[in-house]
Scaffold this motif. Structure first.
Motif, PDB file in Angstrom:
ATOM      1  N   GLU A  58       0.817  -1.218   0.000  1.00  6.08           N
ATOM      2  CA  GLU A  58       0.000   0.000   0.000  1.00  6.08           C
ATOM      3  C   GLU A  58       0.849   1.266   0.000  1.00  6.08           C
ATOM      4  O   GLU A  58       0.307   2.377  -0.054  1.00  6.08           O
ATOM      5  N   GLY A  61       0.562   4.234  -2.717  1.00  7.31           N
ATOM      6  CA  GLY A  61      -0.708   4.956  -2.734  1.00  7.31           C
ATOM      7  C   GLY A  61      -1.052   5.578  -1.402  1.00  7.31           C
ATOM      8  O   GLY A  61      -2.121   6.152  -1.233  1.00  7.31           O
ATOM      9  N   SER A  62      -0.142   5.481  -0.454  1.00  5.25           N
ATOM     10  CA  SER A  62      -0.426   5.932   0.911  1.00  5.25           C
ATOM     11  C   SER A  62      -0.304   7.442   1.064  1.00  5.25           C
ATOM     12  O   SER A  62       0.403   8.115   0.318  1.00  5.25           O
ATOM     13  N   ARG A  66       2.576  10.193  -0.353  1.00  4.60           N
ATOM     14  CA  ARG A  66       2.158  11.438  -0.998  1.00  4.60           C
ATOM     15  C   ARG A  66       2.600  12.657  -0.182  1.00  4.60           C
ATOM     16  O   ARG A  66       2.948  13.689  -0.746  1.00  4.60           O
ATOM     17  N   LYS A 146       3.794   5.394 -12.212  1.00  2.82           N
ATOM     18  CA  LYS A 146       2.534   5.984 -11.769  1.00  2.82           C
ATOM     19  C   LYS A 146       2.718   6.736 -10.458  1.00  2.82           C
ATOM     20  O   LYS A 146       2.080   7.758 -10.230  1.00  2.82           O
ATOM     21  N   ALA A 147       3.577   6.235  -9.597  1.00  3.22           N
ATOM     22  CA  ALA A 147       3.803   6.869  -8.297  1.00  3.22           C
ATOM     23  C   ALA A 147       4.565   8.187  -8.421  1.00  3.22           C
ATOM     24  O   ALA A 147       4.387   9.082  -7.601  1.00  3.22           O
TER      25      ALA A 147
END
Length: 199
Positions: A58, A61-62, A66, A146-147
């Motif tokens: 995770e 996306g965490s 971010r 993507k990140a």
């Protein structure tokens, strides 16, 4: 894209929108020896904050990840390093995630050294970061792309540019955050976003 100077790069302040959910930026961007240590000193901006735990699956996306990007993009490099460090520790079972987070941590450390005016140390951290990002280039599914909003290979090139074209700050402001890179990290972006400064 590198700043178009022959020997040194001069970077301009570029403000990006916040990615993390309603967090306030620290009261100062920490530089060693210039401010109270954020976590060890009772006057530090992050004194007595609770450690964060995020599962490696995770992590990208965490909010923690971010928040690290927000800090990095806004010139809080030491703080970005601290945000990403628990993710690096949590990635013990995933060599690719571990390389990725270590690369981000080293790139943030290079930002701190640039702000301190320590070019040799900045170049050393940036070179190590570039090497780590080059090792995660072939991860299937574009997870890291993507990140970051760019490929790890593109980020490796940005990191290596710090060595070839050292950043010169116009007017260093020790307590204020100061972006020193000519790119931003932008999760979900289709292209490599950069800022080249005023014409």
């Amino acid at each position: 894209m590198n700043c178009p100077l022959t020997r040194f790069r001069v970077c301009w302040v570029y403000v990006t929108p916040s990615l993390a959910a309603r967090k306030s930026f620290p009261s100062y961007a920490y530089l060693p020896g210039k401010h109270p240590h954020p976590v060890r000193d009772p006057l530090g901006h992050s004194y007595r904050t609770d450690p964060v735990t995020v599962a490696v699956g995770e992590a990208l996306g965490s909010d923690v990840f971010r928040w690290g990007i927000d800090l990095f993009n806004h010139g809080y490099y030491w703080e970005a390093h601290e945000a990403w460090e628990p993710l690096w520790h949590a990635a013990k079972q995933s060599a690719q995630h571990r390389l990725f987070f270590k690369g981000l941590i080293l790139l943030a450390a290079a930002g701190v050294k640039i702000r301190e005016g320590k070019r040799v140390a900045a170049a050393r951290h940036a070179t190590r970061a570039a090497g780590l990002f080059r090792q995660v280039v072939r991860v299937p599914g574009g997870l890291f792309e993507k990140a970051l909003g760019m490929t790890p290979a593109a980020l490796a090139e940005h990191a290596q540019a710090i060595v070839a074209y050292p950043v010169v700050l116009r007017e260093p402001k020790p307590a204020q955050p100061e972006p020193v890179f000519d790119f931003i990290l932008a999760p979900g972006s289709e292209s490599d976003r950069q800022f080249s400064g005023p014409s």
